[in-house]
Write an enzyme that holds these catalytic residues in place. Sequence first.
Site, short mmCIF file in Angstrom:
data_model
loop_
_atom_site.label_atom_id
_atom_site.label_comp_id
_atom_site.label_asym_id
_atom_site.label_seq_id
_atom_site.Cartn_x
_atom_site.Cartn_y
_atom_site.Cartn_z
N HIS A 1 0.85 -1.19 0.00
CA HIS A 1 0.00 0.00 0.00
C HIS A 1 0.89 1.24 0.00
O HIS A 1 2.11 1.13 0.10
CB HIS A 1 -0.93 0.02 1.23
CG HIS A 1 -0.19 0.04 2.53
ND1 HIS A 1 0.22 -1.11 3.18
CD2 HIS A 1 0.26 1.06 3.30
CE1 HIS A 1 0.86 -0.79 4.28
NE2 HIS A 1 0.91 0.52 4.38
N HIS B 1 1.40 5.58 1.23
CA HIS B 1 1.03 6.75 2.05
C HIS B 1 1.51 7.99 1.30
O HIS B 1 2.56 7.96 0.65
CB HIS B 1 1.70 6.67 3.43
CG HIS B 1 1.26 5.50 4.24
ND1 HIS B 1 0.15 5.55 5.07
CD2 HIS B 1 1.76 4.25 4.35
CE1 HIS B 1 0.00 4.36 5.66
NE2 HIS B 1 0.96 3.56 5.22
#
Length: 263
Positions: free
Chosen positions: A94, A96
């Site tokens: 993932h 950020h």
Amino acid sequence: MMHQWGYEDHNGPEVWHDLFPLANGDRQSPINIITRDAIYDPSLQPLQVNYDHDSAKVVINTGHTFTMEFDDGDDTSVLRGGPFIGSYRLRQFHFHWGSSDGHGSEHKVDGMDYAAELHIVHWNSEKFSSFVEAACAPDGLAVLGVFLKIGEPNRYIERITDTFGAIRSKGKQSPFTNFDPSCLLPASMDFWTYPGSLTVPPLLESVTWVVLKEPISISHEQLARFRSLLFTKDTAEIEACCMKSNHRPVQPLKNRKVRASFL
């Protein structure tokens, strides 16, 4: 209580300690990596990634970021070497990012931000029977951190953003197959490593971090597409809220040491 946290003023990182006491723990992440204080450790082995593109399964909007999930039922996709003993299975990756292009990475290097940060998450399958069990152990997880800087469009990230039409709002998911995340790694695998935590609640202190020194590129337009995703579900009752920023500030290093694989 897990659903109550987020990245807005009322539920963001500044108040996570109210729900998750570990926020004030002794090995929290991310950190600011001070390069002059990092200790060169010649015992650190070269990193070895062996990812099978067939293990990619699905992309999900979690309401906090988007995650690419992988089949972790066997050792077809693993991370070895570096500070690790044995192999760690690939679970997911993932990103950020921040609300402005120059500020969005979670880790800093000598106080410097990058535009975004990729986290490739693995678990210690030789010692634990499941990801959940591993996530509760001090040596359970291994996360490979990769910085992203603004530059040329990244064709591999384009493959990811092409799915965003199907996962714009929280809870949406779409098949995501035939993808080898090693395409998102830089040419140099020089790294820093330290004992840390998840950077999202419940902030479990179970992560051995490996943060790569060399960044990869992402374009302004691609990063804008990250921010176009929604923290919220697609319902008439809830006002749509875009994922403008989803990173945790740096945490105190306390008594930890950062080791480097390079001089």
